[in-house]
Design a protein around this motif. Structure first.
Motif: not given
Length: 210
Positions: A120, A124-126, A128, A131, A136, A140, A143-144
């Motif tokens: 993550l 750049d999804l620290e 998350f 969630r 999202l 986002q 990216r996941v």
């Protein structure tokens, strides 16, 4: 041994009508873009590479990955990752659980969580991990989906119109991220698209079907 993804004299037809003829090698970190209008056989080619070609098609030729012939290997054992235009995240799982699904079996719960958190951070999804995917944004989710696929440690990456659902600004951002991560990992990339900007951004060879 040729590192990368080799499509050796691949020919695909439907009801006796030729659709795809391709003989190409994609080196590690390189992108081959396959273009053409809808219905010409772009996604059919990817189905052959992943081992999921519907029986209505007839195919010959071989798929080699790092010199290993995977043409007759079961799809889940080919070590080939694929991204579609839909992110295909599991709605009943958290972001972290979606990523953990991509991990290979093994390791303690803490080790697996550490891999998820590091993944993550890479996009750049620290923070998350807990969630709900429904909360999202489109970028986002993309990216996941990318990092979940990379956590499975593929040896090649396929892109099936992977950026077509994103708006122009987001499309460029996600596209650059995908290509950068593939280069970082020395992954050969086979991309099918109808968008010339995708092919230009990839910077590799372009094949047009149809």
């Amino acid at each position: 041994m040729d590192k990368g993804l080799t499509l050796r004299d691949v020919r695909i037809s439907k009801n006796g009508t030729p659709m795809v003829a391709l003989d190409r090698h994609i080196a590690p970190g390189q992108v081959l873009s396959v273009m053409g209008p809808s219905g010409v056989g772009k996604s059919t080619l990817l189905s052959f590479v992943t081992g999921t070609l519907p029986p209505v098609f007839t195919a010959t030729g071989r798929v080699l990955l790092d010199g290993r012939d995977v043409t007759d290997v079961a799809p889940h054992q080919r070590m080939i990752g694929i991204l579609f235009q839909d992110d295909l995240l599991f709605p009943h799982l958290s972001v972290g659980e979606n990523l953990a699904f991509g991990l290979r079996p093994g390791g303690s719960r803490n080790q697996r969580r550490a891999k998820v958190d590091a993944a993550l951070a890479e996009v750049d999804l620290e923070g998350f991990a807990d969630r709900d995917p429904a909360t999202l944004s489109g970028g986002q989710k993309a990216r996941v989906a990318l990092i979940r696929m990379l956590l499975s440690d593929p040896c090649a990456l396929l892109l099936d119109e992977a950026f077509s659902r994103l708006d122009a600004a987001l499309r460029a951002q996600v596209r650059d991220l995908v290509f950068a991560r593939a280069r970082d990992r020395d992954l050969p990339v086979l991309m099918v698209t109808h968008d010339a900007e995708d092919a230009a951004a990839a910077g590799g060879a372009v094949v047009t079907l149809g």
